[in-house]
Scaffold this active site. Structure first.
Site, mmCIF file in Angstrom:
data_model
loop_
_atom_site.group_PDB
_atom_site.id
_atom_site.type_symbol
_atom_site.label_atom_id
_atom_site.label_comp_id
_atom_site.label_asym_id
_atom_site.label_seq_id
_atom_site.Cartn_x
_atom_site.Cartn_y
_atom_site.Cartn_z
ATOM 1 N N TYR A 166 0.819 -1.222 0.000
ATOM 2 C CA TYR A 166 0.000 0.000 0.000
ATOM 3 C C TYR A 166 0.850 1.267 0.000
ATOM 4 C CZ TYR A 166 -3.319 3.425 2.041
ATOM 5 O OH TYR A 166 -4.101 4.531 2.302
ATOM 6 N N LYS A 170 1.107 4.849 -2.466
ATOM 7 C CA LYS A 170 0.863 6.228 -2.030
ATOM 8 C C LYS A 170 2.059 7.115 -2.370
ATOM 9 C CE LYS A 170 -3.298 5.564 -0.866
ATOM 10 N NZ LYS A 170 -4.403 6.290 -1.523
HETATM 11 N N1 LIG Z 1 -8.854 6.295 6.206
HETATM 12 C C1 LIG Z 1 -7.568 6.600 6.346
HETATM 13 O O1 LIG Z 1 -7.015 6.584 7.460
HETATM 14 C C2 LIG Z 1 -6.770 6.988 5.163
HETATM 15 C C3 LIG Z 1 -7.235 6.847 3.873
HETATM 16 N N2 LIG Z 1 -6.460 7.225 2.815
HETATM 17 C C4 LIG Z 1 -6.932 7.074 1.449
HETATM 18 O O2 LIG Z 1 -8.187 7.686 1.305
HETATM 19 C C5 LIG Z 1 -8.870 7.133 0.189
HETATM 20 C C6 LIG Z 1 -10.290 6.817 0.581
HETATM 21 O O3 LIG Z 1 -10.283 5.802 1.559
HETATM 22 P P1 LIG Z 1 -11.281 5.789 2.791
HETATM 23 O O4 LIG Z 1 -12.408 6.694 2.547
HETATM 24 O O5 LIG Z 1 -10.490 5.955 4.005
HETATM 25 O O6 LIG Z 1 -11.749 4.272 2.770
HETATM 26 P P2 LIG Z 1 -13.124 3.591 2.300
HETATM 27 O O7 LIG Z 1 -12.859 2.138 2.262
HETATM 28 O O8 LIG Z 1 -14.234 4.099 3.134
HETATM 29 O O9 LIG Z 1 -13.316 4.173 0.850
HETATM 30 C C7 LIG Z 1 -12.638 3.670 -0.267
HETATM 31 C C8 LIG Z 1 -13.480 4.015 -1.463
HETATM 32 O O10 LIG Z 1 -12.815 3.551 -2.640
HETATM 33 C C9 LIG Z 1 -13.758 2.897 -3.443
HETATM 34 N N3 LIG Z 1 -13.085 1.920 -4.298
HETATM 35 C C10 LIG Z 1 -12.360 0.837 -3.913
HETATM 36 N N4 LIG Z 1 -11.912 0.165 -4.980
HETATM 37 C C11 LIG Z 1 -12.343 0.857 -6.068
HETATM 38 C C12 LIG Z 1 -12.206 0.660 -7.458
HETATM 39 N N5 LIG Z 1 -11.531 -0.370 -7.953
HETATM 40 N N6 LIG Z 1 -12.804 1.547 -8.290
HETATM 41 C C13 LIG Z 1 -13.501 2.605 -7.813
HETATM 42 N N7 LIG Z 1 -13.657 2.825 -6.501
HETATM 43 C C14 LIG Z 1 -13.090 1.967 -5.646
HETATM 44 C C15 LIG Z 1 -14.733 2.263 -2.479
HETATM 45 O O11 LIG Z 1 -15.950 1.978 -3.083
HETATM 46 C C16 LIG Z 1 -14.837 3.341 -1.423
HETATM 47 O O12 LIG Z 1 -15.832 4.273 -1.728
HETATM 48 C C17 LIG Z 1 -8.056 5.899 -0.223
HETATM 49 O O13 LIG Z 1 -7.262 6.229 -1.344
HETATM 50 C C18 LIG Z 1 -7.162 5.658 0.986
HETATM 51 O O14 LIG Z 1 -5.977 5.015 0.651
HETATM 52 C C19 LIG Z 1 -5.227 7.755 2.982
HETATM 53 C C20 LIG Z 1 -4.734 7.925 4.239
HETATM 54 C C21 LIG Z 1 -5.452 7.551 5.414
HETATM 55 C C1 LIG Z 2 -5.841 2.462 6.232
HETATM 56 C C2 LIG Z 2 -4.935 2.877 7.325
HETATM 57 O O1 LIG Z 2 -5.502 2.716 8.558
HETATM 58 C C3 LIG Z 2 -4.514 4.280 7.190
HETATM 59 O O2 LIG Z 2 -4.321 4.495 5.814
HETATM 60 C C4 LIG Z 2 -3.276 5.190 5.645
HETATM 61 O O3 LIG Z 2 -2.885 5.528 4.577
HETATM 62 C C5 LIG Z 2 -2.630 5.531 6.930
HETATM 63 O O4 LIG Z 2 -1.280 5.319 6.869
HETATM 64 C C6 LIG Z 2 -3.267 4.618 7.899
HETATM 65 O O5 LIG Z 2 -2.487 3.483 8.074
#
Ligand SMILES: NC(=O)C1=CN([C@@H]2O[C@H](COP(=O)(O)OP(=O)(O)OC[C@H]3O[C@@H](n4cnc5c(N)ncnc54)[C@H](O)[C@@H]3O)[C@@H](O)[C@H]2O)C=CC1
Ligand SMILES: C[C@H](O)[C@@H]1OC(=O)[C@H](O)[C@@H]1O
Length: 263
Positions: A166, A170
Site C-alpha cells: 500500500y 501512495k
Molecule cells: N482512512 C484513512 O485513514 C486513510 C485513507 N487514505 C486514502 O483515502 C482514500 C479513501 O479511503 P477511505 O475513505 O479511508 O476508505 P473507504 O474504504 O471508506 O473508501 C474507499 C473508497 O474507494 C472505493 N473503491 C475501492 N476500490 C475501487 C475501485 N476499484 N474503483 C472505484 N472505486 C473503488 C470504495 O468503493 C470506497 O468508496 C483511499 O485512497 C485511501 O488510501 C489515505 C490515508 C489515510
Molecule cells: C488504512 C490505514 O488505517 C490508514 O491508511 C493510511 O494511509 C494511513 O497510513 C493509515 O495506516
C-alpha cells in the site's frame, strides 16, 4: 509581465467535479462538500457498491449539488474509458478531478502474493494514472484550467509493516502529481496530493480493532482525535479554490499533527 496561464486557473462555479471511489468514506464526504457549492458531482463507485453510491448522491442533492452516479472499476482501462465517455457526453470537461479510490488490505510482507500486490497497485496507482489521463485531455482542450487532487497518504512518507504493498502506491501517487504538475501546469491545471493521517473509515475498521494501535495513534495526534472524512474533504475543497492557483506538485498533510509528533 511574463507569459503563461492566468492567475485564476479554475472557475468559481458552477463546476463539474469527479470524485472516484465516492461510495463511502472520504470520497463520500468530498462529493458532499462539493455539492455544497452547487457543483455537478460525478459519484464514481466500483461494481457492487451502487447502493452506497446512491446514498452519496442523495447527500450531494441535500447539499445543493447535482449528482451523476457512474460505475467504474478505476483499475480497469476499458471501464475508465467508458466513465470518461459518459461524463463528457453528459457534462463536458471536468473542472476538478479528485482521485480518491483506494484499498488497503493489511497483510504481512511474506504473505503478499503477486495477485494482492498487483491489485493494490492497480486500484490505487494505475487507477489514478488511468483516470487522470482519461479526463485531463478534455480539460486541456477546454482551456479553462482546473485541478487534479489525488488522495495519497501519510503512508507516502512513512512505512507500514502490514502496508508494504500500500505505502508504495501512495508514494507513487505523490510522485505522479509532481510530474503531472509539470505536464499540466502550462494549461492552468494544478496537480496536488493530499496526505490524510488516521481517518475513521471502513478502510481501517478491522485494523482498529487493535485497541493498542488506536491508543498509540491517539497519543501521537496533537489535535487529540482521529480524523473524520470531512477533515480531508474540507482540505480537498480548499485546494480547488482559485486562491490555490500557484500551488502545484505539493504534498499536503492532513493528519492532525501526527507526522511531526515524534517526541
Ligand atoms: N482512512 C484513512 O485513514 C486513510 C485513507 N487514505 C486514502 O483515502 C482514500 C479513501 O479511503 P477511505 O475513505 O479511508 O476508505 P473507504 O474504504 O471508506 O473508501 C474507499 C473508497 O474507494 C472505493 N473503491 C475501492 N476500490 C475501487 C475501485 N476499484 N474503483 C472505484 N472505486 C473503488 C470504495 O468503493 C470506497 O468508496 C483511499 O485512497 C485511501 O488510501 C489515505 C490515508 C489515510
Ligand atoms: C488504512 C490505514 O488505517 C490508514 O491508511 C493510511 O494511509 C494511513 O497510513 C493509515 O495506516
Amino acid at each position: 509581465m511574463s507569459g503563461g496561464a492566468s492567475r485564476d486557473t479554475i472557475r468559481a462555479g458552477p463546476r463539474t467535479v469527479l470524485v472516484t471511489g465516492a461510495a463511502r468514506g472520504i470520497g463520500r464526504a468530498t462529493a458532499a462538500r462539493f455539492g455544497r457549492e452547487g457543483a455537478r458531482v460525478v459519484v464514481n463507485h466500483p461494481p457492487g457498491e451502487r447502493e452506497y453510491a446512491e446514498q452519496t448522491a442523495e447527500l450531494v442533492r441535500q447539499e445543493g449539488g447535482t449528482p451523476l452516479v457512474v460505475e467504474a472499476d478505476v483499475a480497469d482501462p476499458a471501464a475508465v474509458t467508458e466513465l470518461a465517455a459518459i461524463v463528457h457526453a453528459t457534462w463536458g470537461p471536468l473542472d476538478v478531478l479528485v482521485n480518491n479510490a483506494g484499498i488497503c488490505p493489511f497483510a504481512d510482507f511474506f504473505d503478499i502474493d503477486v495477485e494482492l500486490w498487483d491489485r493494490v497497485q492497480h486500484v490505487n496507482l494505475r487507477g489514478a494514472f488511468l483516470v487522470t489521463q482519461a479526463f485531463t485531455k478534455a480539460m486541456v482542450e477546454a482551456g479553462r484550467g482546473g485541478r487534479v487532487l489525488s488522495v495519497s497518504s501519510i503512508s507516502a512518507w512513512v512505512g507500514g509493516s502490514q502496508q508494504v504493498h500500500y505505502c508504495t502506491t501512495k508514494a507513487g501517487i505523490s510522485s505522479l502529481m509532481k510530474s503531472l504538475a509539470i505536464v499540466l501546469g502550462p494549461h492552468g491545471i494544478t496537480c496536488n496530493a493530499v496526505l490524510p493521517g488516521a481517518i475513521a473509515t471502513d478502510i481501517n475498521k478491522a485494523d482498529w480493532t487493535d485497541q493498542g494501535k488506536v491508543d498509540y495513534f491517539r497519543s501521537r495526534i496533537p489535535a487529540g482525535r482521529m480524523g473524520e472524512p470531512a477533515d480531508v474533504a474540507g482540505v480537498l475543497w480548499l485546494l480547488s479554490q482559485p486562491e490555490s492557483a500557484y500551488m502545484t506538485g505539493a504534498d499536503v498533510l492532513v493528519d492532525g499533527g501526527m507526522f511531526v509528533n515524534l517526541q
